[in-house]
Every structure is written in structure tokens, then in C-alpha cells.
Enzyme design. Structure first.
Site, PDB file in Angstrom:
ATOM      1  N   HIS A 379     -10.543 -54.550 -12.922  1.00 25.85           N
ATOM      2  CA  HIS A 379     -11.739 -55.161 -13.506  1.00 25.85           C
ATOM      3  C   HIS A 379     -12.626 -55.557 -12.327  1.00 25.85           C
ATOM      4  O   HIS A 379     -12.291 -56.479 -11.576  1.00 25.85           O
ATOM      5  CB  HIS A 379     -11.370 -56.372 -14.357  1.00 25.85           C
ATOM      6  CG  HIS A 379     -10.602 -55.999 -15.587  1.00 25.85           C
ATOM      7  ND1 HIS A 379      -9.607 -56.767 -16.114  1.00 25.85           N
ATOM      8  CD2 HIS A 379     -10.695 -54.899 -16.371  1.00 25.85           C
ATOM      9  CE1 HIS A 379      -9.116 -56.167 -17.191  1.00 25.85           C
ATOM     10  NE2 HIS A 379      -9.756 -55.026 -17.365  1.00 25.85           N
ATOM     11  N   GLU A 382     -13.465 -59.121 -11.156  1.00 27.31           N
ATOM     12  CA  GLU A 382     -12.397 -60.053 -10.810  1.00 27.31           C
ATOM     13  C   GLU A 382     -12.088 -59.818  -9.331  1.00 27.31           C
ATOM     14  O   GLU A 382     -11.248 -59.012  -8.963  1.00 27.31           O
ATOM     15  CB  GLU A 382     -11.201 -59.830 -11.741  1.00 27.31           C
ATOM     16  CG  GLU A 382     -11.584 -60.206 -13.174  1.00 27.31           C
ATOM     17  CD  GLU A 382     -10.632 -59.709 -14.251  1.00 27.31           C
ATOM     18  OE1 GLU A 382      -9.498 -59.338 -13.926  1.00 27.31           O
ATOM     19  OE2 GLU A 382     -11.045 -59.700 -15.427  1.00 27.31           O
ATOM     20  N   HIS A 517      -5.667 -59.665 -11.163  1.00 29.35           N
ATOM     21  CA  HIS A 517      -6.826 -59.944 -12.007  1.00 29.35           C
ATOM     22  C   HIS A 517      -7.318 -61.351 -11.692  1.00 29.35           C
ATOM     23  O   HIS A 517      -6.816 -62.013 -10.796  1.00 29.35           O
ATOM     24  CB  HIS A 517      -6.437 -59.832 -13.480  1.00 29.35           C
ATOM     25  CG  HIS A 517      -6.144 -58.437 -13.924  1.00 29.35           C
ATOM     26  ND1 HIS A 517      -6.947 -57.756 -14.790  1.00 29.35           N
ATOM     27  CD2 HIS A 517      -5.138 -57.591 -13.593  1.00 29.35           C
ATOM     28  CE1 HIS A 517      -6.451 -56.543 -14.985  1.00 29.35           C
ATOM     29  NE2 HIS A 517      -5.349 -56.417 -14.277  1.00 29.35           N
ATOM     30  N   GLU A 610      -2.810 -63.135 -12.604  1.00 31.89           N
ATOM     31  CA  GLU A 610      -4.140 -63.720 -12.813  1.00 31.89           C
ATOM     32  C   GLU A 610      -4.283 -64.799 -11.749  1.00 31.89           C
ATOM     33  O   GLU A 610      -3.585 -65.803 -11.773  1.00 31.89           O
ATOM     34  CB  GLU A 610      -4.242 -64.328 -14.218  1.00 31.89           C
ATOM     35  CG  GLU A 610      -4.061 -63.329 -15.336  1.00 31.89           C
ATOM     36  CD  GLU A 610      -5.322 -62.528 -15.612  1.00 31.89           C
ATOM     37  OE1 GLU A 610      -6.391 -62.864 -15.056  1.00 31.89           O
ATOM     38  OE2 GLU A 610      -5.236 -61.552 -16.387  1.00 31.89           O
TER      39      GLU A 610
HETATM   40 ZN   LIG Z   1      -8.702 -58.554 -15.672  1.00 32.55          ZN
END
Ligand SMILES: [Zn+2]
Length: 753
Positions: A379, A382, A517, A610
Site C-alpha cells: 500500500h 503506508e 503496513h 502494522e
Molecule cells: Zn496496508
């Protein structure tokens, strides 16, 4: 007016796809609604009794310019894409800009720096980067604590001042504790949101957004700003020429971040935003970030003000594509003996997907040496993972040169592959907007509008179908599931970035991986897709749940922020209640995820990390973020030693056997050997019965014990060819069958008959 239906659809979409960390499976539906709202632009008036932007003597173009400018560019960039990134932003902006232009209000520039003003009439030229002056105080990053935020009133606890943080994401239920903004009570005639910087700073600007909510649309259209040193006496930001209070034009939709730089930066401890106008029939709701520079503190009255340091001297900046390439080259030149740069393919826009390989023998798979990879930036917005990998490669190089034993061992015993940017096109879009203005969605998708974490082949469905039919593992294997035929059709929507990674996964015998992420603080492990079709979330463990939970816990347990017991949840879920790890599908189902694909199509175990509440942290946060993650990044790589490893060889020739299957009793997921016959099987401590089998060989079974000692535990196999295979090979070589083998074969034949 259809709103309920759309919002319902949106809720469904959100729970279905990626409700939280991505928050932004939602914008499609939400933007649809927004368009509907803007289509009725004339009726979306400003609240009564408050002056409209045109009445304020402002030049809306001046503050809108940077956004409209960049939004247009990036939206253009998404035109070819599929559904989520339509022309809507352009349309909306055009409507607003035109409308305001008609009102012909020449006014003083609100923005103080010429670099962020553009002429909307001209073709927008993309500045190298948006840098809004001072760094953020940290409302988004949570550096500013809840206790530093105060307000005149709040509609509910869930809409309290602590929710007035840029990019905060609401929970699934409106009216719960985790709503999507600070909202003053409707009857509050003089609403304000206050931030206590805790020590004097030089305030230079404000970024605002509207409310992030499933059911409601609220945003503030203009506000004033006040300052104080004691929260008792306040002064207001003034317009230079008129001497009147400055009224800053704010938002025109819930999500787009709008920056206002102060005409004159102010040194103070407290700042207040005082909404003046807001969406009609709505409430003053906003999310904000405050830009502020530290001021000199000769008497060291506020020692806590300076804590953003790292002891490593590394390049703590955000790197766009060119800068990233340059940095990687520098690392390669500094450490030529342990590094190699290669590309695994190109993005849709032709940017190369560079990998930094780090090992004592770069470019070579050494027998018995496991391969690990880190992937960041699938992504594009990110951004932290990308920088952490760039920092990691610098760090490994420096420490290797210094002779650090831990790093030397890591580089000698493993082959590390670092892919900092899987979606470089998306990143460039986000980078141009800048860390504070990029918002939650822009740059997430590829240039084609594809979310790469939904773009891998769904192998879960065929596996589970076969399992339900009782076909696994006898008829259908429990590992290395083939790509479904629809996936390889020429018209299949598979991004070039996805293909590049799939080919990479097949080329190198990876054992362990993490993919990075941002937007939350949690480690999630496969399966990412729920087993019950269409279930929004459901615990869906793999047969290797123990290993995955261990791996996730290692990262979460060595990450400094995740371990901070005082930290508050990023948005709406408190993952610290469960050790900051979660089964991916139990969070939100993701069909076609890279983790699930990696596990079902290759030998490689991958988890999602994350990294931070803020998807694109300001550059100033990078030293701290590096310190937060440094140990975790190293310790996770070292987990490749957990379990058993060895070589499967032919007993006669002692040559390694490729593609031999290593099965562990009780775990319905096998791994295979690499070309040299070497294999790695990640396992938590325990006693295991392990079987090695290969076509043309007798299967061999043995006990292997994994202890808490550092591994991997050697577990080698010598396989004997079956008589049939020997015969086959002899005949192929044109030889006569030796008498002993002939007798054996006859015996076997007799047994069978
Ligand atoms: Zn992501």
C-alpha cells in the site's frame, strides 16, 4: 434519500474487506455519497448566522490550491484505474473552485508561504514535495496524549476532544466510544478545540479534516485560531493588512486534509481552533494536526521536549523513488561484499521493484542457508515500512563493517532480501502530497487502481473445498497449491507488481517473511481470509497456528511501542488486550492476501506487521520509529532458526533430492526441499514425527526434537530408491537389469498378484 442504502453498502464493504487498517476499502462508497452531496452544492450551505467563505474576504484558491492541484494530478493518475478512484475528486474540486471564483473575492492570501500557492487556472505543475513548514505536534502519531486535548463541549465521549486527531478512524458503530472526530454540542455557540503543547513552541500551521463516520457527514468550513501561554489569556491570529481576526477556510468534504499556514507563526504553549462555520444542519466536527517547531530552551526547562533521537547515524528521511535508488546504491558501494541490488520487475508506470540482498555470499543460494524476505509498501501510502527497510539495510551494512557479532552471524547464516517498495507508483503519489496531507487513502492503490493485498490468487477456496470433500492430503496436496486457471488468463486483473512478486516467490526458496503496513499497531497472521464465505470476521487459523502465533508475538514483543503498556489504541480496536497480535481473518477478511498466498503456494511463512497508527509519519518521527522497530526487525529474522532443517539426499549417490516433501505428523501442511535437497521447517519446541518422501524413493520417518535451544535442529534424511525407480533409471541408461534387482521385482510382482 438512498443514503441509508449506500451507507449500508459501505458498512458491508468495510466489514467485508479491510475495515480498519485500510479503513479504505470504504472511500469508493463514501465518495459516491460525497458526490451526491456536492451535486446539491447550492443546498449545502453554511450554517446560519455564520459568514460564508466568500463573505470572509478570503481567497479560497490560496488554500485550496495545493490540494486541488495535487488531487487533480493524482486523480488523473488514477483515471485508467478501476472503480474506487474515479474522477469524482476532480469534479468536486472543480465545482467548488468555479463557484467560488464566480464570487470574485480577491483577498489576502491565507497561506503564508508562496510554495503552497498555485494558480488554479494554470495547468498544475507538481512540486517536488509538499513541506508544510514545521513538523506536526503529534495529534495523529499519538505523541500528543489525550490529556493534552480539551474542548468547549463534546456531543459524547466517543466524539470527545481526544478523537479530534488527523486521520483517526471511527469504529463500526456510530455513537460508540470510537467515533470519527471531535464534535461540539450542537447548542455550543462558541465551540473550540484546544491543544496543550506542554511547553512553548512556535505554531506555524493547522491541518484539518471532517468527521470520519459511517452515517454522518460533518465538517467545519472555517475557523479562527487563538493562542495562550496559560490557557487563561488568549490572543487571536490576525490578518496582516486589515488587523481583523483571521478566518481560515477549512474543509469541503470529510476526508481531504486542508492545510492553513499561519500568516505569522506564534510562540505559545496552547492553541485553540474555533470553528466559525460548518456544514448546514451539522455540528462543528473536526480532526486536526497542529504544526509546530520547537523553540530554543536555554534554561532547559522542558527536557522532555527533545526525545526524538536514535543512536545510529542513518539517513532518517523519506525517500522517493530516485532517492531510494541512490541510497541503495550507496549501501551497495559501502558494503559490496555483503550486498547485491536486483530488480524483480516493474510497476505499471515502469518503476523498478528493487530488492537489496544481504548475505555473506550475495547472489548465491548456499546449501542449508535459509532465505528470508521483508516486503514493504504494497500500500503505497503506508510509508514507514519502506523507510524502516532502507534504515535496516544501512544498519546491517554499518554494523557488519564494525564487526557486530549479532549482525555478522545473521548475514553469515541467512540470505536476506529487502523489497522496500512493492507499489512505487502509489508511493510517489503519496510522497508528493506529503506526510501530513496525504490522508488515509491516496496512494494506497497501484496506478491501475489495484489493491495489491487483494490481488494474489485465492488458494484458500480450492483448498477448503478439497478439504470438505475429504481429498486433502491424499488427492489434493496441502501445500504448493497451483494457480487457478482463471488467474493466468490474459485478461485476468493481475497487477504487474503482483506477478513480479509471485515469480520472485517461486524463484527463491523463502522460508520466512514479513510484510509491512501502516495505520494500526498490531501483527496479524494467516489465514487472512475467513473460511465461512462472506463472513466479515472469523477466527481462521492455519495448521501452523502455533508457529504463526509465535512469529507474530516475537515481533510484537520486541517492538517498543507495542510493548508500551500506557499506549492508547490507534483508532477503535485495542489490540494490546491480546498481546498486539491477531489472526488476520479474525480482524477482517482479506481474500487474495499475500500472506495466505505465500503460505499456500510456497514454503514461506509470512505475517503482516502494522507499524504505526499514522500511515505516513513525519520525517521527524523516523529516528524514534527506527528505535521502536530495530530490535524487532532483527529478532524476527532470527526466527528462521526456529524448528528443524536439513538435507534430503539419495542414499546411494548422496546427491540432494529436490522437491522432496517434508511432512510433520499432526500438522496438515507440508513443505518441500529446494533444488539442493535442503529444507527448513519452522516449528515451535516439541517432539515431532517427521516424514520425508520423494517420487521414486522409499519414504523415511524419524523423530526430531525441537528444544528451546537455538536451532535449527538438524534433521537429515537419506532416501533409498524404490526398485521400480532403479529399474527405470537403469533401463533409461541402457543397462541390463542386475539379477538381485530382477528377483526383487519378481517378488514384488508376486506379492501384488
Ligand atoms: Zn496496508
Amino acid at each position: 434519500m438512498g443514503g441509508g442504502g449506500s451507507a449500508g453498502a459501505r458498512r458491508k464493504e468495510r466489514t467485508h474487506r479491510e475495515p480498519r487498517h485500510s479503513g479504505l476499502a470504504d472511500p469508493p462508497a463514501m465518495w459516491g455519497l460525497l458526490l451526491a452531496v456536492t451535486a446539491f452544492a447550492p443546498s449545502v450551505g453554511l450554517s446560519l448566522g455564520a459568514p460564508s467563505a466568500s463573505e470572509l474576504g478570503l481567497s479560497p484558491g490560496s488554500t485550496l490550491a495545493p490540494h486541488s492541484n495535487l488531487t487533480q494530478t493524482s486523480t488523473k493518475a488514477n483515471e485508467t484505474s478501476g472503480q474506487h478512484v474515479r474522477l469524482r475528486v476532480i469534479k468536486k474540486k472543480k465545482i467548488i473552485v468555479k463557484k467560488r471564483k464566480k464570487q470574485r473575492q480577491p483577498g489576502p492570501l491565507v497561506t503564508a508561504r508562496p510554495s503552497v500557492t498555485t494558480n488554479p487556472a494554470k495547468t498544475p505543475t507538481l512540486p517536488e514535495k509538499q513541506e508544510p513548514g514545521c513538523p506536526p505536534l503529534g495529534l495523529e502519531s499519538l505523541r500528543v496524549s489525550d490529556s493534552q486535548l480539551e474542548a468547549s463541549s463534546s456531543q459524547s465521549f466517543g466524539l470527545g476532544p481526544h478523537r479530534g486527531r488527523l486521520n483517526i478512524q471511527s469504529g463500526l458503530e456510530d455513537g460508540d466510544l470510537y467515533d470519527g472526530a471531535w464534535c461540539a454540542e450542537q447548542q455550543d455557540t462558541k465551540p473550540w478545540l484546544q491543544v496543550d503543547a506542554k511547553h512553548p513552541v512556535r505554531f506555524s500551521g493547522i491541518v484539518t479534516q471532517g468527521r470520519n463516520s459511517i452515517w454522518r457527514y460533518d465538517w467545519v468550513t472555517s475557523y479562527k485560531v487563538q493562542f495562550s501561554n496559560d490557557s487563561q489569556t488568549w490572543w487571536t491570529s490576525k490578518n496582516h493588512s486589515s488587523g481583523m481576526d483571521m478566518v481560515f477556510p477549512a474543509n469541503s468534504d470529510p476526508e481531504t486534509s486542508v492545510l492553513n499556514l499561519l500568516p505569522e507563526p506564534q510562540v505559545a504553549r496552547f492553541i485553540r481552533l474555533l470553528p466559525q462555520t460548518w456544514l448546514q444542519k451539522g455540528a462543528p466536527c473536526l480532526r486536526a494536526e497542529i504544526l509546530a517547531c520547537p523553540v530554543s530552551d536555554p534554561n532547559d526547562l522542558f527536557p522532555e521536549a527533545h526525545t526524538l533521537a536514535s543512536s545510529d547515524s542513518l539517513d532518517f528521511r523519506h525517500h522517493n523513488y530516485k532517492a531510494m535508488r541512490k541510497l541503495m546504491k550507496q549501501v551497495n558501494e559501502q558494503c559490496p561484499n555483503i550486498t547485491r541490488i536486483y530488480s524483480i520487475g516493474k510497476s505499471h508506470q515502469g518503476l523498478k521493484l528493487y530488492v537489496m540482498e544481504m548475505s555473506d555470499q550475495p547472489g548465491e543460494h548456499e546449501l542449508g542457508e535459509p532465505e528470508v524476505r521483508y516486503v514493504a509498501g504494497m500500500h503505497g501510502n503506508e510509508a514507514l515500512g519502506r523507510e524502516l527497510l532502507l534504515l535496516l539495510m544501512q544498519f546491517l551494512c554499518h554494523e557488519f563493517l564494525r564487526g557486530d557479532p549479532r549482525v555478522t552471524r545473521l548475514l553469515t547464516e541467512t540470505r536476506i532480501h529487502l523489497l522496500p517498495s512493492m507499489n512505487p507508483d502509489g508511493y510517489e503519489t503519496a510522497y508528493h502530497r506529503g506526510s501530513e496531507l496525504v490522508g488515509w487513502a491516496e496512494g494506497r492503490w497501484t496506478h491501475q487502481g489495484i489493491d495489491l493485498n487483494h490481488n494474489f490468487a485465492d488458494l484458500n477456496t480450492p483448498l477448503w473445498y478439497a478439504e470438505d470433500e475429504g481429498l486433502v492430503p491424499h488427492t489434493v496436496p496441502n501445500h504448493h497449491l497451483p494457480l487457478p486457471s482463471y488467474y493466468t488468463l490474459p485478461n485476468a486483473t493481475v497487477a504487474p507488481e503482483t506477478w513480479a512478486v509471485i515469480k520472485w516467490m517461486k524463484r527463491i526458496p523463502f522460508v520466512l517473511s514479513a510484510n509491512f503496513h501502516g495505520g494500526e499497531l498490531v501483527v496479524s497472521y494467516p489465514f487472512d481470509m475467513t473460511r465461512t464465505p462472506w463472513a466479515a470476521r472469523e477466527l481462521t487459523p492455519t495448521p501452523d497456528d502455533a508457529v504463526f502465533r509465535w512469529l507474530s508475538t516475537v515481533y510484537a514483543g520486541t517492538n517498543r511501542v507495542m510493548q508500551d503498556t500506557d499506549r492508547r489504541p490507534c483508532h477503535s480496536e485495542d489490540f494490546s488486550l491480546h498481546g498486539n497480535v491477531i489472526n488476520g481473518a479474525d480482524w477482517h477478511t482479506v481474500p487474495g492476501s499475500m500472506n495466505d498466498f505465500s503460505y499456500l503456494h510456497t514454503n514461506c511463512f509470512e505475517v503482516t506487521v502494522e507499524l504505526s497508527c499514522d500511515k505516513f509519519p513525519h520525517e521527524k518521527e523516523l529516528p524514534q520509529e527506527w528505535e521502536n522497530n530495530k530490535d524487532a526487525l532483527l529478532t524476527y529474522l532470527e526466527q528462521v532458526r526456529m524448528g528443524i532443517a536439513g538435507v534430503v539426499r539419495d542414499k546411494d549417490t548422496e546427491l540432494g533430492i529436490a522437491d522432496a516433501v517434508i511432512a510433520v505428523e499432526g500438522i496438515n501442511h507440508d513443505v518441500t526441499t529446494a533444488w539442493g535437497g535442503d529444507y527448513w521447517r519452522l516449528l515451535t519446541p516439541g517432539d515431532y514425527v517427521v516424514t520425508a518422501s520423494a517420487e521414486g524413493y522409499h519414504t523415511v520417518k524419524q523423530h526430531c526434537q525441537v528444544t528451546f535451544e537455538e536451532g535449527p535442529v538438524p534433521c537429515n534424511f537419506l532416501l533409498t530408491k524404490t526398485p521400480k525407480q532403479r529399474l527405470r533409471e537403469l533401463l533409461a541408461a541402457g543397462a541390463k537389469v542386475p539379477p538381485d534387482l530382477r528377483r526383487k521385482l519378481e517378488q514384488l510382482r508376486g506379492q501384488k498378484n
